[in-house]
Design an enzyme around this catalytic site. Sequence first.
Site, mmCIF file in Angstrom:
data_model
loop_
_atom_site.group_PDB
_atom_site.id
_atom_site.type_symbol
_atom_site.label_atom_id
_atom_site.label_comp_id
_atom_site.label_asym_id
_atom_site.label_seq_id
_atom_site.Cartn_x
_atom_site.Cartn_y
_atom_site.Cartn_z
ATOM 1 N N ILE A 131 40.761 45.970 48.288
ATOM 2 C CA ILE A 131 40.320 47.347 48.529
ATOM 3 C C ILE A 131 38.832 47.442 48.187
ATOM 4 O O ILE A 131 38.383 46.869 47.180
ATOM 5 C CB ILE A 131 41.118 48.334 47.632
ATOM 6 C CG1 ILE A 131 42.634 48.066 47.733
ATOM 7 C CG2 ILE A 131 40.792 49.781 47.992
ATOM 8 C CD1 ILE A 131 43.260 48.224 49.081
ATOM 9 N N TYR A 174 44.239 36.797 36.052
ATOM 10 C CA TYR A 174 44.525 38.067 36.738
ATOM 11 C C TYR A 174 45.906 38.023 37.409
ATOM 12 O O TYR A 174 46.688 38.974 37.311
ATOM 13 C CB TYR A 174 43.421 38.312 37.771
ATOM 14 C CG TYR A 174 43.455 39.654 38.467
ATOM 15 C CD1 TYR A 174 42.911 40.787 37.865
ATOM 16 C CD2 TYR A 174 44.000 39.782 39.740
ATOM 17 C CE1 TYR A 174 42.931 42.015 38.516
ATOM 18 C CE2 TYR A 174 44.015 41.001 40.395
ATOM 19 C CZ TYR A 174 43.475 42.115 39.783
ATOM 20 O OH TYR A 174 43.487 43.331 40.434
ATOM 21 N N ALA A 175 46.213 36.904 38.063
ATOM 22 C CA ALA A 175 47.516 36.769 38.729
ATOM 23 C C ALA A 175 48.653 36.870 37.716
ATOM 24 O O ALA A 175 49.664 37.545 37.952
ATOM 25 C CB ALA A 175 47.589 35.433 39.468
ATOM 26 N N ALA A 176 48.467 36.219 36.555
ATOM 27 C CA ALA A 176 49.511 36.265 35.514
ATOM 28 C C ALA A 176 49.686 37.701 35.018
ATOM 29 O O ALA A 176 50.812 38.177 34.839
ATOM 30 C CB ALA A 176 49.129 35.353 34.349
ATOM 31 N N SER A 177 48.578 38.411 34.829
ATOM 32 C CA SER A 177 48.674 39.786 34.323
ATOM 33 C C SER A 177 49.345 40.693 35.356
ATOM 34 O O SER A 177 50.192 41.514 35.015
ATOM 35 C CB SER A 177 47.291 40.336 33.944
ATOM 36 O OG SER A 177 46.497 40.589 35.093
ATOM 37 N N ASN A 201 40.133 52.973 24.864
ATOM 38 C CA ASN A 201 40.275 51.550 25.156
ATOM 39 C C ASN A 201 41.777 51.250 25.123
ATOM 40 O O ASN A 201 42.395 51.320 24.052
ATOM 41 C CB ASN A 201 39.521 50.755 24.078
ATOM 42 C CG ASN A 201 39.639 49.260 24.295
ATOM 43 O OD1 ASN A 201 40.443 48.800 25.104
ATOM 44 N ND2 ASN A 201 38.841 48.508 23.563
ATOM 45 N N SER A 253 49.031 43.924 42.100
ATOM 46 C CA SER A 253 48.064 43.402 43.085
ATOM 47 C C SER A 253 48.759 42.414 44.002
ATOM 48 O O SER A 253 49.748 41.774 43.613
ATOM 49 C CB SER A 253 46.930 42.686 42.353
ATOM 50 O OG SER A 253 46.167 41.908 43.260
HETATM 51 N N1 CAA Z 1 40.353 30.077 49.340
HETATM 52 C C1 CAA Z 1 40.048 28.802 49.605
HETATM 53 N N2 CAA Z 1 39.205 28.063 48.894
HETATM 54 C C2 CAA Z 1 38.617 28.645 47.836
HETATM 55 C C3 CAA Z 1 38.879 29.968 47.491
HETATM 56 C C4 CAA Z 1 39.785 30.696 48.277
HETATM 57 N N3 CAA Z 1 40.112 31.950 48.014
HETATM 58 N N4 CAA Z 1 38.172 30.254 46.378
HETATM 59 C C5 CAA Z 1 37.493 29.139 46.049
HETATM 60 N N5 CAA Z 1 37.752 28.169 46.941
HETATM 61 C C6 CAA Z 1 37.256 26.815 46.941
HETATM 62 C C7 CAA Z 1 35.752 26.740 47.201
HETATM 63 O O1 CAA Z 1 35.488 26.775 48.587
HETATM 64 C C8 CAA Z 1 35.409 25.411 46.553
HETATM 65 O O2 CAA Z 1 35.806 24.378 47.399
HETATM 66 P P1 CAA Z 1 35.151 22.901 47.246
HETATM 67 O O3 CAA Z 1 35.599 22.377 45.922
HETATM 68 O O4 CAA Z 1 35.690 22.176 48.414
HETATM 69 O O5 CAA Z 1 33.667 23.144 47.321
HETATM 70 C C9 CAA Z 1 36.322 25.383 45.339
HETATM 71 O O6 CAA Z 1 37.421 26.242 45.647
HETATM 72 C C10 CAA Z 1 35.609 25.838 44.069
HETATM 73 O O7 CAA Z 1 35.092 27.140 44.327
HETATM 74 P P2 CAA Z 1 33.668 27.577 43.904
HETATM 75 O O8 CAA Z 1 32.650 26.546 44.210
HETATM 76 O O9 CAA Z 1 33.449 28.954 44.455
HETATM 77 O O10 CAA Z 1 33.789 27.580 42.324
HETATM 78 P P3 CAA Z 1 33.013 28.455 41.348
HETATM 79 O O11 CAA Z 1 33.387 27.976 40.005
HETATM 80 O O12 CAA Z 1 31.579 28.560 41.697
HETATM 81 O O13 CAA Z 1 33.637 29.928 41.600
HETATM 82 C C11 CAA Z 1 35.297 31.574 41.660
HETATM 83 C C12 CAA Z 1 35.004 30.093 41.463
HETATM 84 C C13 CAA Z 1 34.581 32.396 40.602
HETATM 85 C C14 CAA Z 1 36.799 31.733 41.501
HETATM 86 C C15 CAA Z 1 34.810 32.011 43.070
HETATM 87 O O14 CAA Z 1 35.332 31.141 44.039
HETATM 88 C C16 CAA Z 1 35.278 33.412 43.397
HETATM 89 O O15 CAA Z 1 34.693 34.410 42.984
HETATM 90 N N6 CAA Z 1 36.358 33.517 44.187
HETATM 91 C C17 CAA Z 1 36.924 34.797 44.552
HETATM 92 C C18 CAA Z 1 38.076 35.120 43.657
HETATM 93 C C19 CAA Z 1 38.736 36.385 44.170
HETATM 94 O O16 CAA Z 1 39.310 36.411 45.256
HETATM 95 N N7 CAA Z 1 38.695 37.459 43.385
HETATM 96 C C20 CAA Z 1 39.273 38.673 43.784
HETATM 97 C C21 CAA Z 1 38.595 39.795 43.005
HETATM 98 S S1 CAA Z 1 39.159 41.386 43.580
HETATM 99 C C22 CAA Z 1 40.674 41.553 42.875
HETATM 100 O O17 CAA Z 1 41.135 40.763 42.136
HETATM 101 C C23 CAA Z 1 41.418 42.816 43.215
HETATM 102 C C24 CAA Z 1 42.766 42.546 43.736
HETATM 103 O O18 CAA Z 1 43.737 42.928 43.118
HETATM 104 C C25 CAA Z 1 42.929 41.880 45.044
#
Ligand code: CAA
Length: 239
Positions: free
Chosen positions: A180, A145-148, A53, A132
């Site tokens: 990815i 995640y962005a801060a980290s 860990n 990232s």
């Molecule tokens: N772009 C634009 N709008 C977005 C958005 C995005 N990327 N993400 C969320 N929104 C918007 C939604 O459309 C929603 O809009 P309204 O208020 O107008 O309805 C608002 O923001 C709230 O979103 P949710 O209803 O989805 O809120 P929630 O609480 O149910 O979920 C969340 C929030 C968990 C962050 C979900 O949106 C989510 O999983 N988003 C994806 C986050 C992401 O990109 N993660 C990447 C993981 S992979 C990784 O991190 C690896 C790497 O290094 C790239």
Amino acid sequence: MRLENKVAIVTGGAKGLGGEMAQTFAREGAKVVAVDMMPLTYENENVEFYQLNVTDGEACKNFFEYVKEKYGRIDILVNNAGITRDSMTRKMTDDQWDLVIDINLKGVFNLTRYVGPYMEEIGGGSIINISSVVGEYGNIGQANYAASKAGVIGLTKTWAKEFARKGVPVRCNAIAPGYIMTDMMKTVPEELLKKFAGLTMLGRLGQPEEIAKAALFLASDDASYVTGHVLSVNGGMRL
Ligand code: CAA
């Protein structure tokens, strides 16, 4: 065989990006120790699994001593272990914040504090931190995640200066992957994945081997004059 006779540590090496990097390094001649909380999802005679860990400082020290003793050197360290706990900022809990910062940022420090100075001692090495595109540009729902991952870029530049300050070639670089195709994507809504693919110049998400090839370059002597660099491997996502 670009990594012949080299010894590498890859954290988060059981699967996904880490698994791909560990196997790519082994194919190129390295002896690899893959660190993870869970067992390896693949078999490779040149990859040893060690359960660790990365948030446990004492365990990291013991692990470092173990590798030093068993292999007699460490040439490559890939700090890849990382998690997401996505949430809009207004809903983010203390646990979501702390866990991500602990693993993705403190975990990187916990091992490098031993391995970096050791590389100086033995005459060189390559440290690769996995950041990232989110650390470079931010992302809705990923404050923790962005801060980290932005923090990891700060560590990279600091260590590129600190570990080479006496003229020993310890290089430290970061890779900033875009989106990815790994298990980490499973929490991302399908609609957003399509959107992210559309934001790239190449019109698609990336594959783990495309990150592993970048890591191989930075790990190898081909990158002998590359340090303190953040290599974006994201299909041209933010051009
Ligand atoms: N772009 C634009 N709008 C977005 C958005 C995005 N990327 N993400 C969320 N929104 C918007 C939604 O459309 C929603 O809009 P309204 O208020 O107008 O309805 C608002 O923001 C709230 O979103 P949710 O209803 O989805 O809120 P929630 O609480 O149910 O979920 C969340 C929030 C968990 C962050 C979900 O949106 C989510 O999983 N988003 C994806 C986050 C992401 O990109 N993660 C990447 C993981 S992979 C990784 O991190 C690896 C790497 O290094 C790239």
